[in-house]
Design a protein around this motif. Sequence first.
Motif, PDB file in Angstrom:
ATOM      1  N   GLY A  93      38.997  24.900  53.655  1.00  0.00           N
ATOM      2  CA  GLY A  93      39.914  24.852  52.714  1.00  0.00           C
ATOM      3  C   GLY A  93      41.224  25.669  52.969  1.00  0.00           C
ATOM      4  O   GLY A  93      42.612  25.442  52.787  1.00  0.00           O
ATOM      5  N   ALA A  94      41.064  26.991  53.323  1.00  0.00           N
ATOM      6  CA  ALA A  94      42.211  27.598  53.662  1.00  0.00           C
ATOM      7  C   ALA A  94      43.011  27.335  54.782  1.00  0.00           C
ATOM      8  O   ALA A  94      44.159  27.271  54.850  1.00  0.00           O
ATOM      9  CB  ALA A  94      41.995  29.323  54.142  1.00  0.00           C
ATOM     10  N   ALA A  95      42.342  27.007  55.963  1.00  0.00           N
ATOM     11  CA  ALA A  95      43.133  26.414  57.014  1.00  0.00           C
ATOM     12  C   ALA A  95      43.867  24.929  56.654  1.00  0.00           C
ATOM     13  O   ALA A  95      45.117  24.722  56.926  1.00  0.00           O
ATOM     14  CB  ALA A  95      42.286  25.953  58.250  1.00  0.00           C
ATOM     15  N   HIS A  96      43.121  24.149  55.933  1.00  0.00           N
ATOM     16  CA  HIS A  96      43.876  22.928  55.320  1.00  0.00           C
ATOM     17  C   HIS A  96      45.044  23.250  54.562  1.00  0.00           C
ATOM     18  O   HIS A  96      46.160  22.486  54.584  1.00  0.00           O
ATOM     19  CB  HIS A  96      42.928  22.055  54.858  1.00  0.00           C
ATOM     20  N   ALA A  97      44.883  23.967  53.671  1.00  0.00           N
ATOM     21  CA  ALA A  97      46.104  24.481  52.773  1.00  0.00           C
ATOM     22  C   ALA A  97      46.963  25.001  53.474  1.00  0.00           C
ATOM     23  O   ALA A  97      48.369  24.772  53.169  1.00  0.00           O
ATOM     24  CB  ALA A  97      45.557  25.361  51.706  1.00  0.00           C
ATOM     25  N   ALA A  98      46.999  25.820  54.371  1.00  0.00           N
ATOM     26  CA  ALA A  98      47.874  26.539  55.246  1.00  0.00           C
ATOM     27  C   ALA A  98      48.710  25.348  55.984  1.00  0.00           C
ATOM     28  O   ALA A  98      49.725  25.215  56.002  1.00  0.00           O
ATOM     29  CB  ALA A  98      47.377  27.366  56.272  1.00  0.00           C
ATOM     30  N   ASP A  99      48.117  24.321  56.382  1.00  0.00           N
ATOM     31  CA  ASP A  99      48.564  23.162  57.154  1.00  0.00           C
ATOM     32  C   ASP A  99      49.468  22.381  56.229  1.00  0.00           C
ATOM     33  O   ASP A  99      50.372  21.994  56.483  1.00  0.00           O
ATOM     34  CB  ASP A  99      47.309  22.338  57.754  1.00  0.00           C
ATOM     35  N   GLY A 100      48.800  22.175  54.964  1.00  0.00           N
ATOM     36  CA  GLY A 100      49.654  21.331  54.129  1.00  0.00           C
ATOM     37  C   GLY A 100      50.936  21.981  53.578  1.00  0.00           C
ATOM     38  O   GLY A 100      51.812  21.284  53.442  1.00  0.00           O
ATOM     39  N   TYR A 101      50.701  23.245  53.548  1.00  0.00           N
ATOM     40  CA  TYR A 101      52.109  24.060  53.064  1.00  0.00           C
ATOM     41  C   TYR A 101      52.996  23.918  54.144  1.00  0.00           C
ATOM     42  O   TYR A 101      54.330  23.674  53.910  1.00  0.00           O
ATOM     43  CB  TYR A 101      51.529  25.522  52.835  1.00  0.00           C
ATOM     44  N   ILE A 137      46.799  21.475  47.712  1.00  0.00           N
ATOM     45  CA  ILE A 137      46.837  22.674  46.911  1.00  0.00           C
ATOM     46  C   ILE A 137      47.742  23.557  47.857  1.00  0.00           C
ATOM     47  O   ILE A 137      48.926  23.829  47.294  1.00  0.00           O
ATOM     48  CB  ILE A 137      45.475  23.437  47.170  1.00  0.00           C
ATOM     49  N   GLY A 138      47.878  23.334  49.262  1.00  0.00           N
ATOM     50  CA  GLY A 138      48.918  23.916  50.053  1.00  0.00           C
ATOM     51  C   GLY A 138      50.272  23.349  49.856  1.00  0.00           C
ATOM     52  O   GLY A 138      51.359  23.962  49.786  1.00  0.00           O
ATOM     53  N   ALA A 139      50.339  22.120  49.544  1.00  0.00           N
ATOM     54  CA  ALA A 139      51.399  21.201  49.529  1.00  0.00           C
ATOM     55  C   ALA A 139      52.086  21.647  48.189  1.00  0.00           C
ATOM     56  O   ALA A 139      53.410  21.935  48.072  1.00  0.00           O
ATOM     57  CB  ALA A 139      51.433  19.911  49.599  1.00  0.00           C
ATOM     58  N   LYS A 140      51.306  21.891  47.153  1.00  0.00           N
ATOM     59  CA  LYS A 140      51.927  22.201  45.702  1.00  0.00           C
ATOM     60  C   LYS A 140      52.347  23.463  45.607  1.00  0.00           C
ATOM     61  O   LYS A 140      53.212  23.732  45.232  1.00  0.00           O
ATOM     62  CB  LYS A 140      50.844  21.812  44.520  1.00  0.00           C
ATOM     63  N   VAL A 141      51.530  24.311  46.464  1.00  0.00           N
ATOM     64  CA  VAL A 141      51.929  26.010  46.539  1.00  0.00           C
ATOM     65  C   VAL A 141      53.413  25.867  47.172  1.00  0.00           C
ATOM     66  O   VAL A 141      54.401  26.587  47.046  1.00  0.00           O
ATOM     67  CB  VAL A 141      51.243  26.792  47.340  1.00  0.00           C
TER      68      VAL A 141
END
Lengths: 579, 176
Positions: free
Chosen positions: A51-59, A432-436
């Motif tokens: 999840g951390a890797a995907h969130a960083a990716d989405g961000y 989550i990353g995108a929203k952050v």
Amino acid sequence: MKLSGAEILLRALELEGVEKIFGYPGGAVLDIYDRLPFTPLKHYLTRHEQGAAHAADGYARVTGKVGVCFATSGPGATNLVTGLATAQIDSVPVVAFTGNVPTFMIGNDAFQEVDTVGITRPITKHNFLVKDVKDLADTVKKAFHIARTGRPGVVLVDLPKDVTRELTDFFEEEYKTPVQIRSYKPVLKGHPGQIKRAAKAIASAERPILYIGGGVVSSGASDLVVKMAEVANIPMAATLMGLTAVPGNHPFFLGMLGMHGTYAANMAIQESDLIIAIGARFDDRVTGKLSEFAPNAKVIHIDIDSAEIGKNRHADIPIVGDAKLVMEELLPEVEKQVAKNREFYAAREKWILKVRSWKERYPLWYEPSDRVIKPQFVIEKIWEVTKGEAIITTDVGQHQMWVAQYYKFRFPRQLVTSGGLGTMGFGVPAAIGAKVGRPDKTVFCISGDGSFQMNMQEIVTAVHYNIPIKVAIINNGFLGMVRQWQGIFYQKNYSQVHLDVQPDFVKLVEAMGGVGLRATKPAEVEAVLKEAMAIDDRPVVIDFIVDREEDVFPMVPPGGALHEMILPNYGKKKEKKAV
Amino acid sequence: MDRKCDHRKHIISVLVENQPGALARIIELFSSRGYNIESLNVGHTEDPTISRITMVAKGDEHTIEQIVKQLRRIIDVFKVRDLTDKKKLDRELLIVRINVETPEKKEEVMRLVEIFGAQVVDVSKDTYTVELTGDEEQVDAFLELIKPMGIREMARTGRVAMVRALHGETFGEQKE
């Protein structure tokens, strides 16, 4: 002043402009997490390193900045692997930091030790093992430079625990000087001679088409590409990664091409005499049978990565460079050429009309129903309710293709989807990353019942930090895309695709602290979406119970040429095969 | 796509940072992308921080072009050049232990050693160990001729190569 490795790392991140980090602590990164609360960096504790890797990716995908994630050694690092591979194949700039056992224990099969740089070598643009704290600052600087320049990608920095503990001098002024990597100098500007040749070819082609890839979005060339299409009357088709480069309602835009592309986009590329490929890589999902792909077309291929040029399709006019910088040179040249070649306009007009007639005759289509919810209908309603302005993340499968077909995007970086790797479980953490990264935007994850279950634990992360993402589960009780293939190519032998046994998603999400909603009839769809839109302090998940056996059309059968696509049976007519 | 089908041997020279990860990345490139590699030789250059890797790979023109381009993408790689059609110096070292139980065999080996400009570097009661430096064809020809006598053991280094100075160019300053 002497700082510890951990302090140097965190200070360097600040100097790189990092604000948000997604991660998960563990033994090998204790020293980093010990110092973390004393920095302005905001850390999001995901519930799984993937999840951390995907969130960083989405961000990174929505902001264009480098995404950053942390994980500990061993299982922490291996859990990152899918996320890093997902980002790397889609050319997303991510820097991952992993802890490791102390340098003197490396190679001893110590507790939670794996060869992280060895494991991640094939799925990163570059990676480093820092063995001496004196090299740390320079390595961090190089990591960010490599991740964000040239063709963006993933860089992993592996940090043995003793390196994060030891002290050394850190000079901020020195850190701020430009990076020098003597063996790495990406070519950014296109060759002027090639650009002139390309402009001539564009002005003299009769049936040109723009084939727009993710590189157009990531380099910020979208406006220039659209402008060129308008100046020179060129229809545009985009890949899944390139979809947001062009406003979805642009009259020259034919939508996505490839396996689930539109009839017009696929026919236009097949019949073209010139393909202008920008930031795209002639992927198998785009070309179908390569030997029959656009047989009469010459190819102009603009890409920052010279290895992509000529890899799958020969390029007649290769241009290596950053899409935006190349377009800045190419557009004025095309304008000049077009002004000289008025007579081609007439021929071009005919081409545009032909392409439009394909678009009108064989549009995207599904059979509406007032009895069961059609998945495509949900996407259209989400578009309506969000006014087409939400950032959409997806998982992988049928719902992903329906998003690509039915959500008409308005601005670049609006779609966050795993194109190259096709990673199920990407959508929720990426949202989550995108929203952050873009708290000002509505972020909607459109998922499937299979994909959602792959990383649904991240809903807890969203609850923890009050991240109000919306999730639509297109729930057909199947692994829908696999079922579709088994249906069409394996005589409906539905093997291991039934997801009849699944949690009650509404109760599950409520138990995690989010809001769960459900719609089972078409009439409920809009109301439930509006209800979801009104919630802005926690995640909301809507379970849409949809038509179980809806298929994605058009579809190019695997191994088939693009023009051999299977079309929807428009209005119950016999299935048409395109000719 | 027009792919020429002559699978000839290409000799590719790579200048790379002398870093442990660099060689690993190069080797992994061959396995992960399914390229065939015949030999690989690594050693540092006049600058100890830079290594020269000389590799021999087999493939059609398209594959070799891809290998060269993929090698160039590696961050630690400075320069990549396909030396196959360049005027070059191209050498390989062979060490081979040959059975010489009879005086006739001893004599025959010595004759071949002289013809090929090789050297006997180790001797036992019934073996001669010979060292030969030459281009690939010379080494192959020598091996062919001594084969009937019985090869006990052998080691080849794989090829190393350098462009001839006469040809008016060095490795080339530009990283294309």
